[in-house]
Design a protein around this motif. Sequence first.
Motif, PDB file in Angstrom:
ATOM      1  N   THR A  95       2.887   2.172  -5.874  1.00  0.00           N
ATOM      2  CA  THR A  95       3.823   2.246  -4.774  1.00  0.00           C
ATOM      3  C   THR A  95       3.567   0.873  -3.963  1.00  0.00           C
ATOM      4  OG1 THR A  95       4.350   4.634  -4.515  1.00  0.00           O
ATOM      5  CG2 THR A  95       4.748   2.937  -2.623  1.00  0.00           C
ATOM      6  N   VAL A  96       4.646   0.004  -3.648  1.00  0.00           N
ATOM      7  CA  VAL A  96       4.363  -1.264  -2.876  1.00  0.00           C
ATOM      8  C   VAL A  96       3.947  -0.696  -1.361  1.00  0.00           C
ATOM      9  CG1 VAL A  96       5.212  -3.107  -1.767  1.00  0.00           C
ATOM     10  CG2 VAL A  96       5.901  -2.574  -4.179  1.00  0.00           C
ATOM     11  N   LYS A  97       2.731  -1.028  -0.799  1.00  0.00           N
ATOM     12  CA  LYS A  97       2.138  -0.561   0.304  1.00  0.00           C
ATOM     13  C   LYS A  97       2.046  -1.766   1.570  1.00  0.00           C
ATOM     14  CE  LYS A  97       1.246   3.435  -0.701  1.00  0.00           C
ATOM     15  NZ  LYS A  97       1.843   4.687  -0.011  1.00  0.00           N
ATOM     16  N   TYR A  98       2.113  -3.183   0.852  1.00  0.00           N
ATOM     17  CA  TYR A  98       1.962  -4.296   1.869  1.00  0.00           C
ATOM     18  C   TYR A  98       2.946  -5.273   1.269  1.00  0.00           C
ATOM     19  CZ  TYR A  98       0.219  -8.580   4.194  1.00  0.00           C
ATOM     20  OH  TYR A  98       0.107  -9.457   4.774  1.00  0.00           O
ATOM     21  N   VAL A  99       3.683  -6.191   2.054  1.00  0.00           N
ATOM     22  CA  VAL A  99       4.589  -6.968   1.837  1.00  0.00           C
ATOM     23  C   VAL A  99       4.256  -8.260   2.462  1.00  0.00           C
ATOM     24  CG1 VAL A  99       6.689  -7.896   1.243  1.00  0.00           C
ATOM     25  CG2 VAL A  99       6.333  -5.719   0.919  1.00  0.00           C
ATOM     26  N   ASN A 100       4.248  -9.575   2.084  1.00  0.00           N
ATOM     27  CA  ASN A 100       4.238 -10.723   2.917  1.00  0.00           C
ATOM     28  C   ASN A 100       5.268 -11.518   2.545  1.00  0.00           C
ATOM     29  OD1 ASN A 100       3.711 -13.217   3.817  1.00  0.00           O
ATOM     30  ND2 ASN A 100       1.688 -12.943   4.173  1.00  0.00           N
ATOM     31  N   ALA A 101       6.623 -11.456   2.757  1.00  0.00           N
ATOM     32  CA  ALA A 101       7.761 -12.074   2.337  1.00  0.00           C
ATOM     33  C   ALA A 101       7.636 -13.588   2.343  1.00  0.00           C
ATOM     34  CB  ALA A 101       9.197 -11.313   2.822  1.00  0.00           C
ATOM     35  N   ASP A 102       7.040 -13.797   3.486  1.00  0.00           N
ATOM     36  CA  ASP A 102       6.588 -15.534   3.654  1.00  0.00           C
ATOM     37  C   ASP A 102       6.026 -16.078   2.500  1.00  0.00           C
ATOM     38  OD1 ASP A 102       8.264 -15.451   5.984  1.00  0.00           O
ATOM     39  OD2 ASP A 102       6.493 -15.224   7.320  1.00  0.00           O
ATOM     40  N   ARG A 103       4.991 -15.585   2.070  1.00  0.00           N
ATOM     41  CA  ARG A 103       4.345 -16.062   1.025  1.00  0.00           C
ATOM     42  C   ARG A 103       4.628 -15.395  -0.392  1.00  0.00           C
ATOM     43  NH1 ARG A 103      -1.947 -15.794   2.524  1.00  0.00           N
ATOM     44  NH2 ARG A 103      -2.039 -17.153   0.906  1.00  0.00           N
ATOM     45  N   GLY A 104       5.377 -14.639  -0.371  1.00  0.00           N
ATOM     46  CA  GLY A 104       5.970 -14.113  -1.804  1.00  0.00           C
ATOM     47  C   GLY A 104       5.253 -13.385  -2.486  1.00  0.00           C
ATOM     48  N   PHE A 105       4.455 -12.132  -1.782  1.00  0.00           N
ATOM     49  CA  PHE A 105       3.625 -11.377  -2.490  1.00  0.00           C
ATOM     50  C   PHE A 105       3.608  -9.684  -1.874  1.00  0.00           C
ATOM     51  CE2 PHE A 105       0.341 -12.805   0.455  1.00  0.00           C
ATOM     52  CZ  PHE A 105      -0.218 -11.664   0.822  1.00  0.00           C
ATOM     53  N   GLU A 122       5.577   7.995 -20.843  1.00  0.00           N
ATOM     54  CA  GLU A 122       5.189   8.461 -22.241  1.00  0.00           C
ATOM     55  C   GLU A 122       4.210   7.320 -22.851  1.00  0.00           C
ATOM     56  OE1 GLU A 122       8.290   9.805 -24.518  1.00  0.00           O
ATOM     57  OE2 GLU A 122       8.976  11.125 -23.332  1.00  0.00           O
ATOM     58  N   VAL A 123       4.663   6.035 -22.508  1.00  0.00           N
ATOM     59  CA  VAL A 123       3.719   5.037 -23.030  1.00  0.00           C
ATOM     60  C   VAL A 123       2.500   4.806 -22.197  1.00  0.00           C
ATOM     61  CG1 VAL A 123       5.556   3.910 -24.471  1.00  0.00           C
ATOM     62  CG2 VAL A 123       5.236   3.325 -22.383  1.00  0.00           C
ATOM     63  N   GLY A 124       2.230   5.392 -21.057  1.00  0.00           N
ATOM     64  CA  GLY A 124       0.782   5.014 -20.662  1.00  0.00           C
ATOM     65  C   GLY A 124       1.099   3.730 -19.329  1.00  0.00           C
ATOM     66  N   MET A 125       1.956   3.467 -19.113  1.00  0.00           N
ATOM     67  CA  MET A 125       2.192   2.313 -18.178  1.00  0.00           C
ATOM     68  C   MET A 125       1.604   2.782 -16.701  1.00  0.00           C
ATOM     69  SD  MET A 125       5.304  -0.142 -18.009  1.00  0.00           S
ATOM     70  CE  MET A 125       5.242  -1.796 -18.415  1.00  0.00           C
ATOM     71  N   PRO A 126       0.683   2.186 -16.141  1.00  0.00           N
ATOM     72  CA  PRO A 126       0.201   2.503 -14.766  1.00  0.00           C
ATOM     73  C   PRO A 126       1.728   2.346 -13.826  1.00  0.00           C
ATOM     74  CG  PRO A 126      -1.178   0.750 -15.539  1.00  0.00           C
ATOM     75  CD  PRO A 126      -0.027   1.065 -16.472  1.00  0.00           C
ATOM     76  N   SER A 127       1.432   3.264 -12.797  1.00  0.00           N
ATOM     77  CA  SER A 127       2.539   3.000 -11.871  1.00  0.00           C
ATOM     78  C   SER A 127       2.030   3.142 -10.400  1.00  0.00           C
ATOM     79  CB  SER A 127       3.465   4.363 -11.938  1.00  0.00           C
ATOM     80  OG  SER A 127       2.910   5.495 -11.831  1.00  0.00           O
ATOM     81  N   ILE A 168       1.237  -5.806  -2.268  1.00  0.00           N
ATOM     82  CA  ILE A 168       0.147  -5.223  -2.811  1.00  0.00           C
ATOM     83  C   ILE A 168       0.684  -3.722  -3.323  1.00  0.00           C
ATOM     84  CG2 ILE A 168      -1.992  -4.242  -2.493  1.00  0.00           C
ATOM     85  CD1 ILE A 168      -2.080  -7.257  -2.384  1.00  0.00           C
ATOM     86  N   ILE A 169       0.323  -3.544  -4.634  1.00  0.00           N
ATOM     87  CA  ILE A 169       0.796  -2.013  -4.868  1.00  0.00           C
ATOM     88  C   ILE A 169      -0.579  -1.124  -5.063  1.00  0.00           C
ATOM     89  CG2 ILE A 169       1.387  -0.687  -7.009  1.00  0.00           C
ATOM     90  CD1 ILE A 169       2.830  -3.388  -8.019  1.00  0.00           C
ATOM     91  N   SER A 170      -0.420   0.023  -4.435  1.00  0.00           N
ATOM     92  CA  SER A 170      -1.369   1.088  -4.588  1.00  0.00           C
ATOM     93  C   SER A 170      -0.925   1.966  -5.847  1.00  0.00           C
ATOM     94  CB  SER A 170      -1.424   1.949  -3.374  1.00  0.00           C
ATOM     95  OG  SER A 170      -2.354   2.865  -3.210  1.00  0.00           O
ATOM     96  N   ARG A 171      -2.002   1.925  -6.565  1.00  0.00           N
ATOM     97  CA  ARG A 171      -1.802   2.840  -7.910  1.00  0.00           C
ATOM     98  C   ARG A 171      -1.679   4.349  -7.782  1.00  0.00           C
ATOM     99  NH1 ARG A 171      -4.873  -0.737 -12.485  1.00  0.00           N
ATOM    100  NH2 ARG A 171      -4.506   1.437 -13.430  1.00  0.00           N
ATOM    101  N   ASP A 172      -1.185   4.862  -8.526  1.00  0.00           N
ATOM    102  CA  ASP A 172      -0.834   6.314  -8.592  1.00  0.00           C
ATOM    103  C   ASP A 172      -2.226   6.903  -9.201  1.00  0.00           C
ATOM    104  OD1 ASP A 172       1.494   6.194  -7.513  1.00  0.00           O
ATOM    105  OD2 ASP A 172       2.507   6.564  -9.228  1.00  0.00           O
ATOM    106  N   ASP A 173      -2.836   6.320  -9.904  1.00  0.00           N
ATOM    107  CA  ASP A 173      -4.196   6.653 -10.816  1.00  0.00           C
ATOM    108  C   ASP A 173      -5.483   6.419  -9.814  1.00  0.00           C
ATOM    109  OD1 ASP A 173      -4.358   3.996 -11.273  1.00  0.00           O
ATOM    110  OD2 ASP A 173      -4.351   4.111 -13.434  1.00  0.00           O
ATOM    111  N   LYS A 174      -5.204   6.023  -8.833  1.00  0.00           N
ATOM    112  CA  LYS A 174      -6.369   5.478  -8.154  1.00  0.00           C
ATOM    113  C   LYS A 174      -7.382   4.694  -8.320  1.00  0.00           C
ATOM    114  CE  LYS A 174      -4.839   9.213  -5.535  1.00  0.00           C
ATOM    115  NZ  LYS A 174      -3.976   9.007  -4.622  1.00  0.00           N
ATOM    116  N   GLN A 175      -6.704   3.818  -9.357  1.00  0.00           N
ATOM    117  CA  GLN A 175      -7.714   2.527  -9.728  1.00  0.00           C
ATOM    118  C   GLN A 175      -7.350   1.312  -8.535  1.00  0.00           C
ATOM    119  OE1 GLN A 175      -9.722   2.271 -12.378  1.00  0.00           O
ATOM    120  NE2 GLN A 175      -9.438   4.498 -12.355  1.00  0.00           N
ATOM    121  N   PRO A 176      -8.036   0.261  -8.561  1.00  0.00           N
ATOM    122  CA  PRO A 176      -7.798  -0.760  -7.542  1.00  0.00           C
ATOM    123  C   PRO A 176      -6.674  -1.126  -7.410  1.00  0.00           C
ATOM    124  CG  PRO A 176      -9.837  -1.135  -8.936  1.00  0.00           C
ATOM    125  CD  PRO A 176      -9.208   0.234  -9.573  1.00  0.00           C
TER     126      PRO A 176
END
Length: 83
Positions: free
Chosen positions: A14-24, A7-12, A26-34
């Motif tokens: 899903t994590v599509k890529y993980v590099n656990a060794d480097r601790g990061f 309701e407050v408009g926070m983007p959402s 990448i989230i693919s946004r539902d709103d198709k933004q970068p």
Amino acid sequence: MRANIREVGMPSGTVKYVNADRGFGIISRDDKQPKVFLHISEVNKAGLDTIEKGQRWHFDVEDRGGSSPAAVNLRLEEPTAKY
């Protein structure tokens, strides 16, 4: 009463890529933004210890200058029950 995050408009997204060794990740946004960068330190602030592929997050986006935008102020999406 706690506001529904959607309701407050926070983007959402899903994590599509993980590099656990480097601790990061990448989230693919539902709103198709970068896509946004997800750092383990932000996940730790949200109360979790790991980034996992398929996690669903609500987040704010922080511009990091010349780098990819980053997800901050994370909220893990509650799984919905399937009947």
